[in-house]
Design a protein around this motif. Structure first.
Motif, short mmCIF file in Angstrom:
data_model
loop_
_atom_site.label_atom_id
_atom_site.label_comp_id
_atom_site.label_asym_id
_atom_site.label_seq_id
_atom_site.Cartn_x
_atom_site.Cartn_y
_atom_site.Cartn_z
N PRO A 196 -60.64 -62.28 -88.88
CA PRO A 196 -60.25 -61.19 -90.55
C PRO A 196 -58.66 -60.43 -90.40
CG PRO A 196 -62.57 -61.83 -90.25
CD PRO A 196 -61.54 -62.41 -88.66
N PHE A 197 -58.41 -59.12 -88.98
CA PHE A 197 -57.70 -58.44 -89.59
C PHE A 197 -55.96 -59.69 -89.01
CE2 PHE A 197 -55.47 -55.60 -86.83
CZ PHE A 197 -55.33 -54.47 -87.39
N GLU A 198 -56.53 -60.70 -88.55
CA GLU A 198 -54.92 -61.06 -88.29
C GLU A 198 -54.57 -61.31 -89.56
OE1 GLU A 198 -53.28 -64.72 -84.96
OE2 GLU A 198 -54.89 -64.16 -85.20
N LYS A 199 -55.57 -61.99 -90.23
CA LYS A 199 -55.49 -62.63 -91.88
C LYS A 199 -54.41 -61.63 -92.77
CE LYS A 199 -58.25 -66.62 -92.14
NZ LYS A 199 -59.61 -66.84 -92.84
N LEU A 200 -55.00 -59.80 -92.13
CA LEU A 200 -54.47 -59.42 -93.07
C LEU A 200 -52.64 -58.34 -92.59
CD1 LEU A 200 -57.61 -57.32 -93.24
CD2 LEU A 200 -56.46 -58.49 -95.25
#
Length: 357
Positions: A196-200
Motif C-alpha cells: 500500500p505504501f508503494e501505491k502512494l
C-alpha cells in the motif's frame, strides 16, 4: 559464539556478549559500533557503560581517529584486526587529542578492531581495548584473535540478517491489512515498505536515492523535518506523533507520521529506527483498528468501541453517553482497556489508537 547468537534474539544480553568477546581477547573491554550512512549506535561490554556515555557525550564518536584510520585501512583491502600500531606512528599519536585525552582517561591505550558486518554503507565495527600495563596486542595474539573474530563476524552477520528479516516480516503483516508503512533508518533511508505504501508513490510521495520525499518542494521540507525529529527524539509511548499533511489539488490529503521504534527493538543490529505511516484520507476507513484492538489486546466489542472513541479525542463522560452507559461503567471499562493495552492514561491510549489506524 552462543552468546552472540543469543543476543541476536535477546537484545538485552548484548553487553554480556561483548563482555565474553572482551575476555576471550584478553582485553579490558569490547565495543561494538554502527557507523556510516545510517547514523551511529553502540554497545559496550558489561561494566563499561560510563566510558560509552562519556565517549558519546564528548562527541568522540564523531571524531575518533582510530575509527577513521581503521576503516580506511580495511576498505583498502586489509583483512583482520587492525591495531593502533598500524593506524598511527608514535609521532601522530603524540599529537592526537583522542590519544592524549580520552584514551588515557579510561586506560585504553591499545586497540584492535575490524568490520564484522556491513549493509548498504553502514558498518558494524568491533573493537577490543586494553590498558598501558597490558601492552599492545602482539602478532601471536592477533593470529588467534583473528580466528575467533571470524566466528564472531559470522554470528553478527546472522544477527543483522535476522533483524532485517524480522522487521520486514512485521511490516508486511501490517501491510496485508492495507497499512501504508515504511521502515526507515536513523538517516531516513528506506529499509522496506508495504505494497500500500508503494501505491502512494505515484501520488504525493516519491523515492530518491533510497529516501522518501514529498513531490512538492515545500511539502518535502516539512517531511524531512518530521523524519529528523523522529530520528533524534527518544521513543516514548506517551508522546503524540507530529504529522505532515500532503495536500492534493482536489480531494482529501495524505497524512504522514513518523513513529520512533522503542524498547528492545532498538538493539545494536536493529537498523530500523522509525516507522513512517501514510494515511490516505480519500480511502474509506476500514475496520482495521477494531480488529487490531480485538486480536492484539483481547478487547471485547464494548471495550473496542470505547477505546476508539477515546482515540478520536472524546472525553470519557461524552464517550459514556455515546455508548449509552453510565460514567462509572465507562470508567471501569476504561481501566480494563488500560490493563489490556499496557497504557496508563487516555493520552497514551489515543496515541496507540492513532498508530493502529
Amino acid at each position: 559464539m552462543k552468546a552472540v547468537y543469543e543476543a541476536a534474539l535477546m537484545p538485552e544480553t548484548w553487553p554480556d556478549a561483548m563482555q565474553m568477546i572482551s575476555a576471550a581477547c584478553n582485553a579490558s573491554l569490547a565495543l561494538g559500533q554502527l557507523v556510516g550512512k545510517d547514523g551511529y549506535n553502540a554497545i559496550a561490554s558489561r561494566g563499561s557503560e560510563g566510558l560509552l556515555r562519556d565517549y558519546v557525550d564528548g562527541g568522540w564518536h564523531e571524531n575518533n581517529p582510530r575509527m577513521m584510520r581503521g576503516l580506511a585501512i580495511t576498505q583498502a583491502g586489509f583483512r583482520g584486526l587492525v591495531t593502533e600500531r598500524q593506524m598511527f606512528t608514535a609521532e601522530e599519536r603524540a599529537r592526537l587529542p583522542f590519544e592524549q585525552e580520552f584514551a588515557p582517561r579510561y586506560d585504553i591505550t591499545s586497540e584492535a578492531g575490524t568490520v564484522v558486518a556491513s549493509h548498504a554503507g553502514s558498518h558494524f565495527v568491533l573493537t577490543v581495548q586494553r590498558g598501558l600495563r597490558a601492552g599492545s596486542f602482539e602478532d601471536d595474539e592477533l593470529k588467534a584473535m583473528n580466528h575467533f573474530v571470524d566466528n564472531v563476524a559470522a554470528a553478527c552477520s546472522f544477527a543483522l540478517r535476522a533483524k532485517l528479516e524480522q522487521a520486514a516480516n512485521m511490516l508486511d503483516a501490517l501491510g496485508a491489512r492495507g497499512e501504508a508503512l515504511a521502515l526507515l533508518t536513523p538517516a531516513g533511508r528506506i529499509l522496506h515498505f508495504t505494497a500500500p505504501f508503494e501505491k502512494l508513490l505515484t501520488d504525493r510521495l516519491t523515492v530518491r536515492n533510497s529516501h522518501v520525499h514529498a513531490v512538492e518542494a515545500g511539502d518535502d521540507v516539512r517531511l524531512q523535518e518530521l523524519i529528523a525529529r523522529a530520528a533524534d527524539r527518544p521513543a516514548l509511548a506517551s508522546e503524540p506523533s507530529n504529522s505532515v499533511f500532503l495536500r492534493r489539488a482536489t480531494g482529501r490529503p495524505l497524512v504522514v507520521r513518523c513513529l520512533p521504534i522503542a524498547g528492545a527493538a532498538r538493539d545494536f543490529f536493529g537498523l530500523a529506527r522509525m516507522i513512517m505511516t501514510v494515511d490516505d484520507l480519500e480511502r474509506p476507513r476500514s475496520t482495521a483498528v477494531h480488529e487490531s484492538l480485538r486480536d492484539a489486546f483481547g478487547l471485547t466489542a464494548a471495550e473496542v468501541r470505547l477505546a476508539v472513541r477515546i482515540g478520536r479525542g472524546e472525553m470519557l463522560r461524552a464517550a459514556a453517553a455515546g455508548e449509552g452507559v453510565s460514567f462509572e461503567t465507562a470508567r471501569t471499562r476504561l481501566k480494563l482497556i488500560f490493563d489490556k493495552t499496557g497504557t496508563r492514561r487516555q493520552a497514551e491510549l489515543a496515541v496507540l489508537i492513532s498508530r493502529l489506524g
